[in-house]
Write an enzyme that holds these catalytic residues in place. Structure first.
Site, PDB file in Angstrom:
ATOM      1  N   GLU A 107      -7.317   0.644  -4.516  1.00 52.10           N
ATOM      2  CA  GLU A 107      -7.292   0.533  -3.057  1.00 52.10           C
ATOM      3  C   GLU A 107      -8.615   0.040  -2.466  1.00 52.10           C
ATOM      4  O   GLU A 107      -8.603  -0.813  -1.566  1.00 52.10           O
ATOM      5  CB  GLU A 107      -6.882   1.879  -2.458  1.00 52.10           C
ATOM      6  CG  GLU A 107      -5.402   2.183  -2.696  1.00 52.10           C
ATOM      7  CD  GLU A 107      -5.021   3.625  -2.445  1.00 52.10           C
ATOM      8  OE1 GLU A 107      -5.892   4.405  -1.999  1.00 52.10           O
ATOM      9  OE2 GLU A 107      -3.852   3.980  -2.678  1.00 52.10           O
ATOM     10  N   ASP A 113     -13.282   4.500   1.107  1.00 49.42           N
ATOM     11  CA  ASP A 113     -11.859   4.552   1.465  1.00 49.42           C
ATOM     12  C   ASP A 113     -11.431   6.013   1.618  1.00 49.42           C
ATOM     13  O   ASP A 113     -11.176   6.713   0.631  1.00 49.42           O
ATOM     14  CB  ASP A 113     -11.034   3.852   0.382  1.00 49.42           C
ATOM     15  CG  ASP A 113      -9.537   3.863   0.673  1.00 49.42           C
ATOM     16  OD1 ASP A 113      -9.154   4.298   1.773  1.00 49.42           O
ATOM     17  OD2 ASP A 113      -8.762   3.457  -0.203  1.00 49.42           O
ATOM     18  N   LYS A 168       2.735  11.323  -3.222  1.00 49.38           N
ATOM     19  CA  LYS A 168       1.741  10.593  -4.017  1.00 49.38           C
ATOM     20  C   LYS A 168       0.735  11.540  -4.673  1.00 49.38           C
ATOM     21  O   LYS A 168       0.251  11.283  -5.772  1.00 49.38           O
ATOM     22  CB  LYS A 168       1.014   9.598  -3.108  1.00 49.38           C
ATOM     23  CG  LYS A 168      -0.071   8.765  -3.783  1.00 49.38           C
ATOM     24  CD  LYS A 168      -0.633   7.780  -2.794  1.00 49.38           C
ATOM     25  CE  LYS A 168      -1.791   6.986  -3.366  1.00 49.38           C
ATOM     26  NZ  LYS A 168      -2.303   6.002  -2.398  1.00 49.38           N
ATOM     27  N   ASP A 181       0.869  -1.171   0.000  1.00 51.85           N
ATOM     28  CA  ASP A 181       0.000   0.000   0.000  1.00 51.85           C
ATOM     29  C   ASP A 181       0.902   1.216   0.000  1.00 51.85           C
ATOM     30  O   ASP A 181       1.471   1.585   1.026  1.00 51.85           O
ATOM     31  CB  ASP A 181      -0.898  -0.020   1.241  1.00 51.85           C
ATOM     32  CG  ASP A 181      -1.694   1.278   1.416  1.00 51.85           C
ATOM     33  OD1 ASP A 181      -1.731   2.084   0.470  1.00 51.85           O
ATOM     34  OD2 ASP A 181      -2.269   1.479   2.502  1.00 51.85           O
TER      35      ASP A 181
END
Length: 848
Positions: free
Chosen positions: A231, A256, A125, A55
């Site tokens: 994800e 999420d 990210k 992850d």
């Protein structure tokens, strides 16, 4: 295969499964056992690199592995979470780097943030696959929330960006690679074995550029990507893989809410199958945004308490070390307050003894924060998230009663007001908070990675067996049934966005619609906009949150040799001879020379949501290209420069000779640009880049000076074809040699080398006035045929009189013929001036 001492079988990673019967025999090389014993030994050794799940998070990253059970892999610091933070350290007192770049990643880098925030990067990210002109990136730059310098990459376009650490540019992919390198290294140390493969998770709403950037980062880190896994799907795998039996089905909405992104996915799960019904979210909504809303509130309260007019200017005026430490500490205490308020009704944000006013008095941060106030501050974020949930359900035509469960994952999903808001939509009984919300995604990735690997551990006895085995060779455990009911059997993804191609008239044509099941492929036929068009520029765009976003261009060139073959077939078809001949009424016409050619465009999206495009000219099988799209890097920069050159040419007062020059050079340059980026690492191949860049500038300069090399080459070829018999053999050889040299210079020569080669060939024809006269008359004939056919007879006769001169003719006869031809020159030149110097255009678009 058979072996003198037993049976050997190999898997594709070089692993060996061996059963050895030992009877006082020599030791087989590479296999170990005790000699000189009359016993039977069953040796099972599987040598294969491990595969893991990663992850790669905005705030923290996690790695996991599945054996019999799923296990989180701790990093070198003994922690499950690795902060997604990278710093580049310097020698004390020096600006320049160490001879070897000294990167620090994780917890130690986060601590260094207080010392040197300008050279420490968090939340990288969020910048993956981003443009420097992205509105959200501009917000980061203008708000000064990031101490990093974010700029357009010097080797890229405005569709790219770089982060400057010290004096050097780094792409987000390069910095993400450092995080992955640490995870990779720590996993190998923890497992005591090589780790070669990984399933890496990405936000469901990541676009093609962002996913490609993630793959590039993995390649730079030495990791082979088995799959890029959304994800939310990873979280659903972690949650539901052992709970939905083969004869049952469940529709789950995964909510999420992580540190940097908000993702929602609706999946149907049954018997190990995960089918994406739809996905949505916001790539700029997460815990980071909540932290900054809290920071704004805390600073606002502090400015009121101390009557500071501009708190941000006040902080900025502090000493550099104080300012850096304060910013890092404030982010830390605010984040902790956010976490505390998930379990408490009240907390205090306290940061003492750092800031001072102009009188030297301390300005302390000491702000009480209740849960009610916290929920009021973040209410717009929560309302926005719920709006996106409702929007997704509308898009896929689902109602809340179709959803069996809502799974909350990600650190921000623990916030009580978020949980309440979700329950208000779906009902309390459906909403489940994952027991390990920060670890769920890595666990899901590990489970899929295990499924995709070549070997697994038998749940019955723990021995490694091949994935192809239906039952364990050692204990007989039913692996096939267990795999279907207790593992990921298959995942059917869907497209994250709409994919369009842009037409010449400005319209967009939809190729693939959002939420189309993946992998998918669609081919559509378009037409070029002009019958003599040699360049095709296809632009592809996404629609993301109702905003158009470029995903790249594809260029295709049609060179002269391809067209010549096509015309040859057409002439054969028209004349009824050769391979292209008509067969009564059944012969298919190769193409219509009066109509534009057709182009088939194919857009493919694989199960990772990665895009590849292909194009081919229907009538010209040799004219085709297939590649992944440019993504703001050096190739795109060159294509933009090339397009600017074409646009400048079309806007200028250029004739067909000059547009032909630009077109011919563009076709050559396209070939080089398509080789500029290394397919594996995404790095720029500098020599190819520099050659393509130089050739673009050479083309611009030559045309501006009226030097048209390609036209001179065409002229030379026509001379040799029509009037070569009038040129002595030795001279023809010299002309061919100079022509070949000019062609080579067009491919790889400097500006001056092109000029020199052009002048060398041009001078050859200056020495032959008859050739010049003949070519002028020939040009007049061609223009007459197109514009004034009745006038061509005079010029045809003059050409014939010159070419029919024989050796036995007297001087007077030759002079008469030459005089007749010369008398036609003024009229020929007038005709050429009238029709041959009109403004021309370079066409490159497509139409439906």
């Amino acid at each position: 295969m058979n072996h003198p001492y037993g049976r050997l079988s190999y898997n594709k990673h070089g692993g060996i499964t061996a059963t050895i019967e030992v009877m006082k025999v020599p030791e087989p090389r590479g296999l170990s056992y005790k000699k000189n014993f009359n016993i039977f030994i069953n040796v099972r050794t599987v040598y294969m690199s491990k595969s893991i799940g990663i992850d790669l998070g905005t705030t923290n990253s996690v790695a996991a592995i599945k054996k019999v059970h799923t296990e989180i892999i701790k990093n070198a610091e003994g922690e499950e979470l690795t902060p997604s933070c990278v710093t580049l350290q310097f020698k004390k007192g020096l600006i320049k780097f160490f001879s070897k770049e000294n990167f620090v990643v994780g917890r130690h880098a986060l601590e260094w943030l207080k010392q040197d925030p300008a050279n420490t990067v968090t939340a990288v990210k969020r910048l993956m696959g981003r443009s420097v002109n992205d509105p959200e990136v501009q917000k980061i730059i203008k708000s000064r929330r990031s101490a990093n310098s974010i700029v357009t990459h010097s080797r890229g376009t405005e569709n790219s960006l770089a982060i400057v650490l010290g004096e050097k540019e780094f792409t987000p992919e390069q910095l993400s690679a450092k995080i992955l390198e640490k995870i990779h290294r720590d996993c190998e140390a923890y497992l005591g074995d090589d780790v070669e493969y990984a399933v890496i998770t990405v936000p469901a709403y990541f676009n093609d550029k962002q996913k490609h950037a993630t793959r590039t980062a993995a390649a730079l880190a030495g990791i082979k990507v088995q799959r890029l896994l959304p994800e939310p799907t990873a979280a659903a795998i972690s949650f539901g893989v052992d709970n939905v039996e083969n004869d049952d089905a469940r529709t789950v909405l995964v909510f999420d809410f992580g540190g940097g992104t908000f993702d929602i996915s609706v999946l149907t799960i049954s018997g190990g199958q995960f089918i994406e019904q739809g996905k949505g979210g916001n790539m700029w909504m997460g815990g980071e945004d909540i932290d900054y809303k809290l920071i704004d509130y805390v600073l606002s309260r502090t400015s009121e308490e101390y009557e500071i007019e501009d708190i941000h200017a006040f902080i900025n005026d502090q000493e550099t070390q104080v300012k850096n430490r304060f910013s890092a500490e404030l982010k830390r205490v605010v984040e902790q307050a956010k976490i505390d308020l998930s379990d408490r009704e009240k907390t205090t944000v306290e940061l003492l003894g750092l800031l001072k006013d102009s009188d030297g008095d301390l300005v302390d941060i000491d702000v009480d924060l209740t849960r009610d106030k916290f929920e009021e501050i973040i209410a717009p974020v929560v309302e926005g998230a719920m709006g996106l949930v409702k929007k997704l359900l509308e898009q896929i035509h689902f109602t809340t009663d179709i959803i069996d469960n809502v799974l909350l994952v990600g650190g921000s999903s623990r916030i009580p007001s978020v949980i309440r808001a979700v329950k208000d939509i779906f009902g309390e009984e459906k909403v489940l908070l994952h027991k390990r919300p920060m670890l769920a995604i890595a666990e899901g990735a590990a489970i899929l990675s295990h499924r995709l690997s070549d070997a697994l551990e038998c749940p019955g006895c723990g021995v490694q067996v091949s994935q192809s085995e239906k039952s364990c060779p050692d204990c007989g455990f039913d692996l096939d049934s267990h795999m279907i009911s207790h593992s990921v059997y298959d995942i059917i993804h869907s497209a994250a966005h709409d994919y369009h191609i842009c037409l010449d008239n400005g319209e967009k044509y939809l190729l693939i619609e959002k939420n189309t099941p993946l992998p998918c492929e669609r081919t559509e036929r378009f037409r070029l906009v002009h019958k003599y068009q040699k360049l095709v520029n296809m632009k592809f765009v996404n629609m993301v949150n109702d905003e158009e976003e470029s995903i790249g261009d594809l260029w295709l060139g049609i060179d002269d040799s391809m067209r010549e073959k096509l015309y040859e077939k057409w002439y054969e078809w028209e004349s009824g001879s050769g391979e292209g001949a008509k067969e009564e009424d059944s012969g298919e016409k190769p193409f219509d020379p009066e109509s534009p050619l057709s182009v088939d465009v194919t857009l493919r999206i694989d199960e990772n949501n990665l895009v590849e495009v292909a194009a081919s000219i229907v009538e010209l099988p040799d004219a085709e290209i297939s590649k992944t799209l440019s993504r703001g890097k050096a190739d795109e920069k060159l294509f933009i420069a090339l397009e600017e050159l074409i646009n400048e040419t079309n806007a200028g007062d250029y004739d067909s000779y000059e547009t032909t020059e630009i077109t011919s050079r563009t076709i050559m340059i396209i070939s080089d640009i398509n080789k500029v980026i290394d397919d594996h690492t995404g790095e720029v191949i500098e020599p190819v880049y520099e050659l393509a860049q130089r050739n673009i500038e050479t083309a611009r300069k030559l045309v501006s000076e009226g030097i048209t090399c390609q036209s001179l080459i065409y002229y030379c070829e026509h001379v040799l074809q029509r009037f070569g018999v009038l040129i002595p053999p030795g001279e023809r050889e010299r002309i061919n040699k100079k022509k070949k040299h000019l062609e080579d210079m067009m491919l790889r020569g400097t500006y001056q080398e092109n000029v020199d080669a052009y002048e060398a060939l041009d001078k050859v024809f200056d020495k032959s006035p008859m050739i010049s006269v003949l070519m002028t008359l020939e040009k007049a004939v061609d223009l007459c045929r197109e514009h004034e056919p009745a006038r061509s007879a005079k010029f045809v006769g003059a050409i014939h009189s010159l070419t029919s001169i024989s050796d036995d003719e007297g001087k007077d006869a030759v002079a008469a013929k030459f005089e007749k031809a010369m008398s036609c020159l003024p009229e020929a030149r007038e005709l050429i001036a009238k029709y041959d110097n009109i403004k021309a255009k370079i066409y490159k678009g497509i139409t439906k």
